[in-house]
Design an enzyme around this catalytic site. Structure first.
Site, PDB file in Angstrom:
ATOM      1  N   TYR A 106       0.819  -1.213   0.000  1.00  0.00           N
ATOM      2  CA  TYR A 106       0.000   0.000   0.000  1.00  0.00           C
ATOM      3  C   TYR A 106       0.855   1.265   0.000  1.00  0.00           C
ATOM      4  O   TYR A 106       0.422   2.314  -0.471  1.00  0.00           O
ATOM      5  CB  TYR A 106      -0.926   0.031   1.222  1.00  0.00           C
ATOM      6  CG  TYR A 106      -2.082  -0.941   1.169  1.00  0.00           C
ATOM      7  CD1 TYR A 106      -2.306  -1.743   0.058  1.00  0.00           C
ATOM      8  CD2 TYR A 106      -2.955  -1.057   2.234  1.00  0.00           C
ATOM      9  CE1 TYR A 106      -3.348  -2.648   0.009  1.00  0.00           C
ATOM     10  CE2 TYR A 106      -4.019  -1.947   2.200  1.00  0.00           C
ATOM     11  CZ  TYR A 106      -4.214  -2.742   1.081  1.00  0.00           C
ATOM     12  OH  TYR A 106      -5.265  -3.628   1.040  1.00  0.00           O
ATOM     13  N   LYS A 134       2.931 -15.412   2.949  1.00  0.00           N
ATOM     14  CA  LYS A 134       3.001 -16.176   1.694  1.00  0.00           C
ATOM     15  C   LYS A 134       4.473 -16.474   1.420  1.00  0.00           C
ATOM     16  O   LYS A 134       5.037 -16.154   0.375  1.00  0.00           O
ATOM     17  CB  LYS A 134       2.366 -15.368   0.551  1.00  0.00           C
ATOM     18  CG  LYS A 134       2.098 -16.178  -0.716  1.00  0.00           C
ATOM     19  CD  LYS A 134       1.086 -17.286  -0.517  1.00  0.00           C
ATOM     20  CE  LYS A 134       0.797 -17.969  -1.862  1.00  0.00           C
ATOM     21  NZ  LYS A 134      -0.027 -19.195  -1.681  1.00  0.00           N
ATOM     22  N   ASP A 155      -3.606 -17.957   1.754  1.00  0.00           N
ATOM     23  CA  ASP A 155      -4.730 -18.632   1.102  1.00  0.00           C
ATOM     24  C   ASP A 155      -5.330 -19.699   2.017  1.00  0.00           C
ATOM     25  O   ASP A 155      -6.558 -19.832   2.127  1.00  0.00           O
ATOM     26  CB  ASP A 155      -4.325 -19.221  -0.244  1.00  0.00           C
ATOM     27  CG  ASP A 155      -2.968 -19.921  -0.218  1.00  0.00           C
ATOM     28  OD1 ASP A 155      -2.285 -19.895   0.828  1.00  0.00           O
ATOM     29  OD2 ASP A 155      -2.581 -20.495  -1.255  1.00  0.00           O
ATOM     30  N   ASP A 205      -5.716  -6.634   5.702  1.00  0.00           N
ATOM     31  CA  ASP A 205      -6.893  -5.946   5.188  1.00  0.00           C
ATOM     32  C   ASP A 205      -7.935  -6.964   4.732  1.00  0.00           C
ATOM     33  O   ASP A 205      -9.124  -6.872   5.069  1.00  0.00           O
ATOM     34  CB  ASP A 205      -6.470  -5.042   4.020  1.00  0.00           C
ATOM     35  CG  ASP A 205      -7.548  -4.056   3.617  1.00  0.00           C
ATOM     36  OD1 ASP A 205      -8.617  -4.012   4.274  1.00  0.00           O
ATOM     37  OD2 ASP A 205      -7.330  -3.297   2.652  1.00  0.00           O
ATOM     38  N   ASP A 220     -11.525  -8.318   6.992  1.00  0.00           N
ATOM     39  CA  ASP A 220     -12.853  -8.129   6.411  1.00  0.00           C
ATOM     40  C   ASP A 220     -13.571  -9.465   6.247  1.00  0.00           C
ATOM     41  O   ASP A 220     -14.780  -9.570   6.461  1.00  0.00           O
ATOM     42  CB  ASP A 220     -12.753  -7.419   5.058  1.00  0.00           C
ATOM     43  CG  ASP A 220     -12.687  -5.910   5.208  1.00  0.00           C
ATOM     44  OD1 ASP A 220     -12.418  -5.446   6.334  1.00  0.00           O
ATOM     45  OD2 ASP A 220     -12.906  -5.200   4.217  1.00  0.00           O
TER      46      ASP A 220
END
Length: 372
Positions: free
Chosen positions: A142, A189, A221, A245, A249
């Protein structure tokens, strides 16, 4: 205690839900003899309309002069639907986090017993879930360098992390785990990304300082799948900016509504408290926005300043509102006249009358939230 609180209500439903959080904090101040001073400033799309800047200098100045920041929501469809816009509401929030050094985002996720039927997940899967997500907030993709080729056909975003950025939030996550179920799960990851391999190396080293806390690892994942299959396995989740993020959510489905999820963004000097939901412009002004996430964010503000008794009372008020179905339409199938304001009224009244247990439903429906 005397606190100066900057109020950045923002866009869409932000002002509506933030007003209810302020209402509850004022009730706390009155009940416990504190002084909370609230000073408002613009941010996001509202600030762009007024100043052509999603984070005006005066807003940032106010935040730096305050003890804490109460944030609402930002975003507007006219920017969401225009990928070519050079000035965007989200830029204000990202800049605010960076300027204030708010490197750690803490998001509690809890399955409320009275709302288990509201989740799309089965009761036996989510019952007893209590997770705290620690998301790194000022690094990663980001904030990395962004490039777009001259012909507009190739783009890149750089994901970059340093040992220092990882260590400081890792220590917070392990300390939190020591007060909970003593387990940290690093979500990364590392089979693909070099930044994730650095995260795994550094977090493993930090873990040596916390022998009473267990550490395990999940690829993002798999973690996303496990959040749905068996969320009760998690205690403290530690992860980088982008993964946090998404994961946080996704976790909102456990509680049955994203309108329940609060958060705290903290740094070495400053702290900001906000619901994780967006600006939900379709609901603006209709009285249907759920203020509980904003109110629980206010409870996290109280906890940050070690006002634990006050914060617990706010959470008890939230629990009572859920139990009695004093909730907005996203959670309420029993009564269709409970508005955003009425939920705030009820919880604020509970602060003043916590031992009273019978709700005058007639007054609630008239808009006079009174416990008798």
């Amino acid at each position: 205690m005397k606190l100066s609180i900057a109020v950045l209500a923002g866009d869409g439903i932000g002002p509506e839900v933030t007003n209810q959080a302020i209402k509850v904090l004022k009730a706390v101040a009155l009940e416990f003899d504190h002084t909370f001073l609230f000073n408002e400033a613009s941010v996001g799309a509202t600030a762009i309309d007024l100043f052509n800047n999603p984070l005006p200098d005066e807003t940032l100045k106010l935040c730096k002069a305050s003890d804490a920041i109460l944030f609402g929501a930002i975003g507007d469809p006219k920017y969401d639907n225009d990928p070519s816009a050079k000035v965007r509401p989200e830029q204000g929030l990202l800049k605010l986090r960076k300027e204030l050094g708010l490197y750690a985002n803490i998001r509690p996720v809890k399955a409320y017993e009275t709302l288990l039927s509201k989740s799309p997940l089965k009761k036996q899967i989510i019952q007893g879930t209590d997770i705290s997500i620690y998301r790194e907030l000022t690094g990663g993709i980001y904030f990395g360098e962004k490039k777009l080729s001259e012909d507009g056909n190739t783009a890149s975003d750089l994901c970059e992390y340093s040992r220092f950025e990882i260590e400081r939030i890792a220590h917070l996550a392990f300390k939190a785990a020591q007060t909970r179920k003593k387990k940290v799960t690093l979500v990364d990851k590392a089979n693909v990304l070099e930044t994730s391999r650095l995260w795994r190396k550094v977090v493993t080293e930090v873990a040596e300082n916390y022998k009473d806390v267990s550490l395990d690892f999940l690829f993002v994942d798999n973690a996303a799948m496990q959040m749905i299959l068996n969320p009760k396995q998690f205690d403290v989740i530690l992860t980088e900016n982008l993964f946090g993020d998404v994961i946080s959510d996704e976790a909102s489905v456990i509680g049955g509504s994203i309108g329940l999820l609060a958060s705290a963004s903290i740094g070495d000097t400053y702290a900001m408290f906000e619901p994780i939901h967006g600006s939900y412009p379709q609901a603006t002004g209709k009285g249907i926005a759920n203020p509980i996430a904003a109110i629980l964010s206010a409870a996290m503000l109280l906890e940050h300043f070690k006002l634990f008794e006050e914060a617990e009372l706010v959470k008890e008020g939230v629990e009572k509102s859920l139990k009695l179905h004093i909730t907005t339409p996203d959670l309420n199938s029993k009564f269709d006249t409970i508005t955003t304001t009425k939920v705030g009224d009820f919880i604020a009244d509970f602060i003043s009358n916590p031992k009273d247990s019978n709700l005058n439903f007639t007054n609630i429906h008239l808009g006079q939230s009174t416990i008798i």
